[in-house]
Motif scaffolding. Structure first.
Motif, PDB file in Angstrom:
ATOM      1  N   VAL A 174       0.847  -1.191   0.000  1.00 31.23           N
ATOM      2  CA  VAL A 174       0.000   0.000   0.000  1.00 31.23           C
ATOM      3  C   VAL A 174       0.885   1.245   0.000  1.00 31.23           C
ATOM      4  O   VAL A 174       1.701   1.429   0.889  1.00 31.23           O
ATOM      5  N   GLU A 175       0.713   2.065  -1.016  1.00 23.68           N
ATOM      6  CA  GLU A 175       1.528   3.277  -1.172  1.00 23.68           C
ATOM      7  C   GLU A 175       0.664   4.503  -0.902  1.00 23.68           C
ATOM      8  O   GLU A 175      -0.489   4.568  -1.325  1.00 23.68           O
ATOM      9  N   LYS A 176       1.246   5.500  -0.238  1.00 24.97           N
ATOM     10  CA  LYS A 176       0.474   6.707   0.050  1.00 24.97           C
ATOM     11  C   LYS A 176       0.081   7.428  -1.234  1.00 24.97           C
ATOM     12  O   LYS A 176      -0.974   8.065  -1.280  1.00 24.97           O
ATOM     13  N   GLY A 177       0.881   7.309  -2.292  1.00 28.43           N
ATOM     14  CA  GLY A 177       0.527   7.927  -3.568  1.00 28.43           C
ATOM     15  C   GLY A 177      -0.743   7.335  -4.162  1.00 28.43           C
ATOM     16  O   GLY A 177      -1.572   8.058  -4.729  1.00 28.43           O
ATOM     17  N   LYS A 178      -0.914   6.018  -4.042  1.00 28.30           N
ATOM     18  CA  LYS A 178      -2.127   5.362  -4.541  1.00 28.30           C
ATOM     19  C   LYS A 178      -3.336   5.764  -3.697  1.00 28.30           C
ATOM     20  O   LYS A 178      -4.431   5.927  -4.226  1.00 28.30           O
ATOM     21  N   ILE A 179      -3.135   5.912  -2.390  1.00 29.80           N
ATOM     22  CA  ILE A 179      -4.231   6.367  -1.524  1.00 29.80           C
ATOM     23  C   ILE A 179      -4.666   7.765  -1.952  1.00 29.80           C
ATOM     24  O   ILE A 179      -5.859   8.044  -2.117  1.00 29.80           O
ATOM     25  N   GLY A 218       2.143   1.923   3.546  1.00 35.63           N
ATOM     26  CA  GLY A 218       3.300   1.180   4.041  1.00 35.63           C
ATOM     27  C   GLY A 218       2.992  -0.259   4.400  1.00 35.63           C
ATOM     28  O   GLY A 218       3.913  -1.063   4.570  1.00 35.63           O
ATOM     29  N   ASP A 219       1.708  -0.604   4.519  1.00 39.16           N
ATOM     30  CA  ASP A 219       1.345  -1.988   4.830  1.00 39.16           C
ATOM     31  C   ASP A 219       1.591  -2.899   3.631  1.00 39.16           C
ATOM     32  O   ASP A 219       1.490  -2.478   2.477  1.00 39.16           O
ATOM     33  N   HIS A 220       1.910  -4.154   3.925  1.00 37.47           N
ATOM     34  CA  HIS A 220       2.052  -5.199   2.918  1.00 37.47           C
ATOM     35  C   HIS A 220       0.859  -6.126   3.109  1.00 37.47           C
ATOM     36  O   HIS A 220       0.738  -6.776   4.148  1.00 37.47           O
ATOM     37  N   VAL A 221      -0.032  -6.155   2.127  1.00 40.25           N
ATOM     38  CA  VAL A 221      -1.283  -6.913   2.245  1.00 40.25           C
ATOM     39  C   VAL A 221      -1.208  -8.167   1.385  1.00 40.25           C
ATOM     40  O   VAL A 221      -0.798  -8.115   0.226  1.00 40.25           O
ATOM     41  N   THR A 222      -1.610  -9.291   1.977  1.00 47.84           N
ATOM     42  CA  THR A 222      -1.735 -10.549   1.252  1.00 47.84           C
ATOM     43  C   THR A 222      -3.217 -10.859   1.119  1.00 47.84           C
ATOM     44  O   THR A 222      -3.970 -10.719   2.087  1.00 47.84           O
ATOM     45  N   VAL A 223      -3.613 -11.272  -0.075  1.00 46.73           N
ATOM     46  CA  VAL A 223      -5.027 -11.546  -0.341  1.00 46.73           C
ATOM     47  C   VAL A 223      -5.186 -13.003  -0.756  1.00 46.73           C
ATOM     48  O   VAL A 223      -4.520 -13.471  -1.678  1.00 46.73           O
ATOM     49  N   THR A 224      -6.058 -13.695  -0.052  1.00 47.54           N
ATOM     50  CA  THR A 224      -6.448 -15.044  -0.454  1.00 47.54           C
ATOM     51  C   THR A 224      -7.885 -14.954  -0.944  1.00 47.54           C
ATOM     52  O   THR A 224      -8.691 -14.172  -0.428  1.00 47.54           O
ATOM     53  N   SER A 225      -8.198 -15.745  -1.949  1.00 54.46           N
ATOM     54  CA  SER A 225      -9.501 -15.629  -2.595  1.00 54.46           C
ATOM     55  C   SER A 225     -10.013 -17.011  -2.951  1.00 54.46           C
ATOM     56  O   SER A 225      -9.246 -17.882  -3.361  1.00 54.46           O
ATOM     57  N   LYS A 226     -11.329 -17.181  -2.793  1.00 51.58           N
ATOM     58  CA  LYS A 226     -11.929 -18.447  -3.211  1.00 51.58           C
ATOM     59  C   LYS A 226     -13.371 -18.221  -3.630  1.00 51.58           C
ATOM     60  O   LYS A 226     -14.001 -17.228  -3.257  1.00 51.58           O
ATOM     61  N   VAL A 227     -13.878 -19.167  -4.402  1.00 53.92           N
ATOM     62  CA  VAL A 227     -15.277 -19.149  -4.817  1.00 53.92           C
ATOM     63  C   VAL A 227     -16.084 -19.745  -3.670  1.00 53.92           C
ATOM     64  O   VAL A 227     -15.821 -20.866  -3.231  1.00 53.92           O
ATOM     65  N   ILE A 228     -17.047 -18.973  -3.154  1.00 48.96           N
ATOM     66  CA  ILE A 228     -17.830 -19.458  -2.005  1.00 48.96           C
ATOM     67  C   ILE A 228     -19.253 -19.851  -2.371  1.00 48.96           C
ATOM     68  O   ILE A 228     -19.924 -20.524  -1.594  1.00 48.96           O
ATOM     69  N   ASP A 229     -19.724 -19.436  -3.567  1.00 52.31           N
ATOM     70  CA  ASP A 229     -21.088 -19.784  -3.942  1.00 52.31           C
ATOM     71  C   ASP A 229     -21.265 -19.636  -5.442  1.00 52.31           C
ATOM     72  O   ASP A 229     -20.658 -18.762  -6.066  1.00 52.31           O
ATOM     73  N   VAL A 230     -22.096 -20.507  -6.008  1.00 51.35           N
ATOM     74  CA  VAL A 230     -22.534 -20.390  -7.399  1.00 51.35           C
ATOM     75  C   VAL A 230     -24.027 -20.702  -7.400  1.00 51.35           C
ATOM     76  O   VAL A 230     -24.448 -21.757  -6.932  1.00 51.35           O
ATOM     77  N   ARG A 231     -24.798 -19.731  -7.882  1.00 47.94           N
ATOM     78  CA  ARG A 231     -26.241 -19.938  -8.000  1.00 47.94           C
ATOM     79  C   ARG A 231     -26.638 -19.790  -9.465  1.00 47.94           C
ATOM     80  O   ARG A 231     -26.033 -19.028 -10.201  1.00 47.94           O
ATOM     81  N   VAL A 232     -27.669 -20.512  -9.858  1.00 44.56           N
ATOM     82  CA  VAL A 232     -28.198 -20.422 -11.210  1.00 44.56           C
ATOM     83  C   VAL A 232     -29.590 -19.822 -11.109  1.00 44.56           C
ATOM     84  O   VAL A 232     -30.402 -20.247 -10.281  1.00 44.56           O
ATOM     85  N   LYS A 233     -29.832 -18.796 -11.907  1.00 44.72           N
ATOM     86  CA  LYS A 233     -31.155 -18.162 -11.935  1.00 44.72           C
ATOM     87  C   LYS A 233     -31.666 -18.194 -13.363  1.00 44.72           C
ATOM     88  O   LYS A 233     -30.897 -18.009 -14.302  1.00 44.72           O
ATOM     89  N   GLU A 234     -32.953 -18.399 -13.502  1.00 42.52           N
ATOM     90  CA  GLU A 234     -33.601 -18.364 -14.812  1.00 42.52           C
ATOM     91  C   GLU A 234     -34.503 -17.149 -14.858  1.00 42.52           C
ATOM     92  O   GLU A 234     -35.187 -16.826 -13.883  1.00 42.52           O
ATOM     93  N   GLY A 235     -34.495 -16.472 -15.987  1.00 44.54           N
ATOM     94  CA  GLY A 235     -35.330 -15.297 -16.169  1.00 44.54           C
ATOM     95  C   GLY A 235     -35.972 -15.307 -17.534  1.00 44.54           C
ATOM     96  O   GLY A 235     -35.752 -16.228 -18.335  1.00 44.54           O
TER      97      GLY A 235
END
Length: 150
Positions: free
Chosen positions: A19-24, A100-117
Motif C-alpha cells: 500500500v503506497e500513500k501515492g495510490k491512496i 506502508g502496509d504489505h497486504v496478502t489476499v487469499t480468494s476463493k469461490v464461495i457460492d454459485v447460484r443459477v437463476k432463470e429469467g
C-alpha cells in the motif's frame, strides 16, 4: 445443476500488494474525497490513526493492481467475457490498513447460484477475498458476485 457449481471451493492463487500513500492520494482525489487524513500523516495521526489510512473502497485498487484483473478472473472462472456483469460488492472492514502496509489476499469461490429469467439463465458466482496485513492480522473481507449470462 450448473457445471459452474464445481467452482465452489476453488482457491485462487494468493497475491500481494504494498500500500503506497501515492495510490491512496490518487483514489481520494478520483472520488473527490478531500479529507486531509488521506493526504497527510500528521492530519491522520491528529485524527487518531497510526498513519495514512485507506479509503474504504481502496480494496478494489488492491485487487486491480495486485490481483485478479478482469481478464485473469475470466480465465480462472472459465466465463465468457462478453456475457459478464458485475453483480454486487460487499466490504467488511475488520482493521485499519495504512500506507506502508504489505497486504496478502487469499480468494476463493464461495457460492454459485443459477437463476432463470425471461431473457434466459445466468450463473451468479460469488468470490470472497480475505486481506491480511504484514503482522498476519486479518484486516478486511470482500465478497463480489459476478454474473455470467447464458
Amino acid at each position: 445443476m450448473s457445471d459452474k457449481q464445481q467452482l465452489i471451493g476453488l482457491e485462487l492463487e494468493p497475491y500481494h500488494f504494498d500500500v503506497e500513500k501515492g495510490k491512496i492520494k490518487e483514489l481520494a482525489m478520483a472520488i473527490g474525497d478531500d479529507n486531509p487524513i488521506y493526504f497527510s500523516e500528521d492530519a491522520a495521526k491528529k485524527e487518531g490513526f497510526e498513519g495514512i489510512p485507506i479509503p474504504l473502497t481502496f480494496l478494489q485498487a488492491i485487487d486491480l493492481w495486485g490481483g485478479y484483473t478482469f481478464d485473469k478472473k475470466v480465465e480462472v472462472l472459465d466465463i465468457n467475457p462478453v456475457k459478464v456483469l458485475h453483480g454486487e460488492q460487499e466490504y467488511e472492514i475488520i482493521g485499519d490498513i495504512y500506507a506502508g502496509d504489505h497486504v496478502t489476499v487469499t480468494s476463493k469461490v464461495i457460492d454459485v447460484r443459477v437463476k432463470e429469467g425471461a431473457s434466459g439463465g445466468m450463473n451468479l458466482i460469488t468470490t470472497e477475498n480475505i486481506y491480511t496485513n504484514q503482522h498476519d492480522k486479518k484486516v478486511a473481507i470482500a465478497r463480489s458476485t459476478t454474473i455470467e449470462r447464458h
